[in-house]
Scaffold this motif. Sequence first.
Motif, PDB file in Angstrom:
ATOM      1  N   SER A  79       0.467  -0.898   0.700  1.00 43.24           N
ATOM      2  CA  SER A  79      -0.209   0.441   0.270  1.00 43.24           C
ATOM      3  C   SER A  79       0.571   1.339  -0.418  1.00 43.24           C
ATOM      4  O   SER A  79       1.993   1.401   0.515  1.00 43.24           O
ATOM      5  CB  SER A  79      -1.016   0.187   0.968  1.00 43.24           C
ATOM      6  OG  SER A  79      -0.209   0.251   2.488  1.00 43.24           O
ATOM      7  N   ASN A  81       0.740   3.693   2.428  1.00 44.45           N
ATOM      8  CA  ASN A  81       1.341   3.710   3.483  1.00 44.45           C
ATOM      9  C   ASN A  81       2.898   3.043   3.478  1.00 44.45           C
ATOM     10  O   ASN A  81       3.859   3.599   4.438  1.00 44.45           O
ATOM     11  CB  ASN A  81       0.284   3.018   4.818  1.00 44.45           C
ATOM     12  CG  ASN A  81      -0.930   5.115   4.468  1.00 44.45           C
ATOM     13  OD1 ASN A  81      -1.047   5.633   4.151  1.00 44.45           O
ATOM     14  ND2 ASN A  81      -1.892   4.653   5.530  1.00 44.45           N
ATOM     15  N   THR A  82       2.794   1.816   3.440  1.00 46.72           N
ATOM     16  CA  THR A  82       4.004   0.651   3.664  1.00 46.72           C
ATOM     17  C   THR A  82       4.906   0.951   2.480  1.00 46.72           C
ATOM     18  O   THR A  82       6.593   1.295   3.548  1.00 46.72           O
ATOM     19  CB  THR A  82       3.315  -0.760   2.873  1.00 46.72           C
ATOM     20  OG1 THR A  82       2.445  -1.429   4.202  1.00 46.72           O
ATOM     21  CG2 THR A  82       4.698  -1.414   2.934  1.00 46.72           C
ATOM     22  N   HIS A  85       6.294   3.788   4.555  1.00 46.47           N
ATOM     23  CA  HIS A  85       7.938   3.582   5.626  1.00 46.47           C
ATOM     24  C   HIS A  85       9.299   2.300   5.821  1.00 46.47           C
ATOM     25  O   HIS A  85       9.902   3.081   5.407  1.00 46.47           O
ATOM     26  CB  HIS A  85       7.068   1.884   6.164  1.00 46.47           C
ATOM     27  CG  HIS A  85       5.756   1.937   7.355  1.00 46.47           C
ATOM     28  ND1 HIS A  85       6.027   2.314   8.484  1.00 46.47           N
ATOM     29  CD2 HIS A  85       4.688   2.255   7.715  1.00 46.47           C
ATOM     30  CE1 HIS A  85       5.398   3.054   9.545  1.00 46.47           C
ATOM     31  NE2 HIS A  85       3.928   2.289   8.558  1.00 46.47           N
ATOM     32  N   THR A 110       4.101   7.162  11.034  1.00 49.51           N
ATOM     33  CA  THR A 110       2.170   6.105  11.971  1.00 49.51           C
ATOM     34  C   THR A 110       0.899   6.286  11.278  1.00 49.51           C
ATOM     35  O   THR A 110       1.068   6.203  10.249  1.00 49.51           O
ATOM     36  CB  THR A 110       2.341   7.629  12.963  1.00 49.51           C
ATOM     37  OG1 THR A 110       1.290   8.564  12.369  1.00 49.51           O
ATOM     38  CG2 THR A 110       3.674   7.732  13.993  1.00 49.51           C
ATOM     39  N   SER A 111       0.576   5.877  11.577  1.00 56.17           N
ATOM     40  CA  SER A 111      -0.958   5.686  11.179  1.00 56.17           C
ATOM     41  C   SER A 111      -1.422   6.271  10.550  1.00 56.17           C
ATOM     42  O   SER A 111      -2.251   6.656   9.603  1.00 56.17           O
ATOM     43  CB  SER A 111      -1.506   4.635  12.350  1.00 56.17           C
ATOM     44  OG  SER A 111      -2.624   5.617  12.990  1.00 56.17           O
ATOM     45  N   ASP A 112      -1.190   7.625  10.741  1.00 55.19           N
ATOM     46  CA  ASP A 112      -1.984   8.618  10.274  1.00 55.19           C
ATOM     47  C   ASP A 112      -0.822   9.952   9.961  1.00 55.19           C
ATOM     48  O   ASP A 112      -1.943  11.192   8.857  1.00 55.19           O
ATOM     49  CB  ASP A 112      -3.198   8.942  10.748  1.00 55.19           C
ATOM     50  CG  ASP A 112      -2.431   9.577  12.399  1.00 55.19           C
ATOM     51  OD1 ASP A 112      -1.534   9.692  13.216  1.00 55.19           O
ATOM     52  OD2 ASP A 112      -3.274   9.788  13.740  1.00 55.19           O
ATOM     53  N   HIS A 113       0.199   9.589   9.892  1.00 57.09           N
ATOM     54  CA  HIS A 113       0.654  11.221   9.452  1.00 57.09           C
ATOM     55  C   HIS A 113       2.138  10.423   9.127  1.00 57.09           C
ATOM     56  O   HIS A 113       3.061   9.751   9.657  1.00 57.09           O
ATOM     57  CB  HIS A 113       0.675  12.144  10.554  1.00 57.09           C
ATOM     58  CG  HIS A 113       1.176  11.873  11.683  1.00 57.09           C
ATOM     59  ND1 HIS A 113       1.395  11.545  12.865  1.00 57.09           N
ATOM     60  CD2 HIS A 113       2.925  11.537  12.144  1.00 57.09           C
ATOM     61  CE1 HIS A 113       1.217  11.218  14.183  1.00 57.09           C
ATOM     62  NE2 HIS A 113       2.598  11.978  13.517  1.00 57.09           N
TER      63      HIS A 113
END
Length: 211
Positions: A79, A81-82, A85, A110-113
Motif C-alpha cells: 500500500s 502507507n507501507t 515506511h 505512523t498510522s495517520d501522518h
Amino acid sequence: MVENSTFKSLIGSEVKINRGGPDAITGKLIGVHSNYVALSSEDGAVYVNTTHVKSISQSPNQKSSGTNGSITTHIKASSFNTLLHELRHNFVKINRGGPEKLEGIISDVTSDHAIVIINNELIRVPLFHIKSVTVGLKSRGNKNGNKTGNKGGNAIAKSGGNKSSKSNRSGNRTNRSDRSNRSHRSHRSSRSGNRDGGSQGFNFWTPPFFS
C-alpha cells in the motif's frame, strides 16, 4: 479516481497524470499497485497516490518527456502507507508543487501522518495530504556539503602550503645565518692565523751575521 486496469494497460508508456497545476506529473509508467503507481521522471522515481489522480493520458510522443526510461526498478509495497515506511531515512520531495510541497528526510511514519525532517525541524504531514513522493532527486544538503567540503579542503591546503612556505623561508634564513656564522668564524680564524704566522716569523728571524 482512475481504475487500476487503466493504469496497467499503460505500463511502459509515457503518460501524464492530471491535466495541469502543481499535481500534474509526466513520466514513464513503470509500476501499478493497490493504491499507488510508480513513474520514471526526469526528477527520479515518482510514487503517486491514486486517490488523488483525477486523470491519466498517454503522451503522443514517447520521447517528449525526456525521461529516456532511466529508472526501471521501483519499490513494490502492499500500500501507499507501507511504501512510506520503506522510504524512511530517505531524502524525498512530498507533493510536486504549491504550498503543500516539502523536501526533506522521512524520519518516521505512523498510522495517520509522516514525520519529515527539514532543516532540523520535525514536520508532521497527514498521510491523506501526501499526493506523491519523489525519490532520487539531488539533495540541496548534499550540494552544500560538497561545497563546504571543497572549501574546507582548499582552506586546509592553503593553510598547509602557507605553513610549509613559512617553514621553508625560516629554514632558508637559518641556513643563511649558519653560513654567515661559519664564514665569520672562518674569517676570524684566518685573521688569527695570520697574526700567529706573523709572530712566528718574527720569532724565528735572526739578524744577518756581520763579520
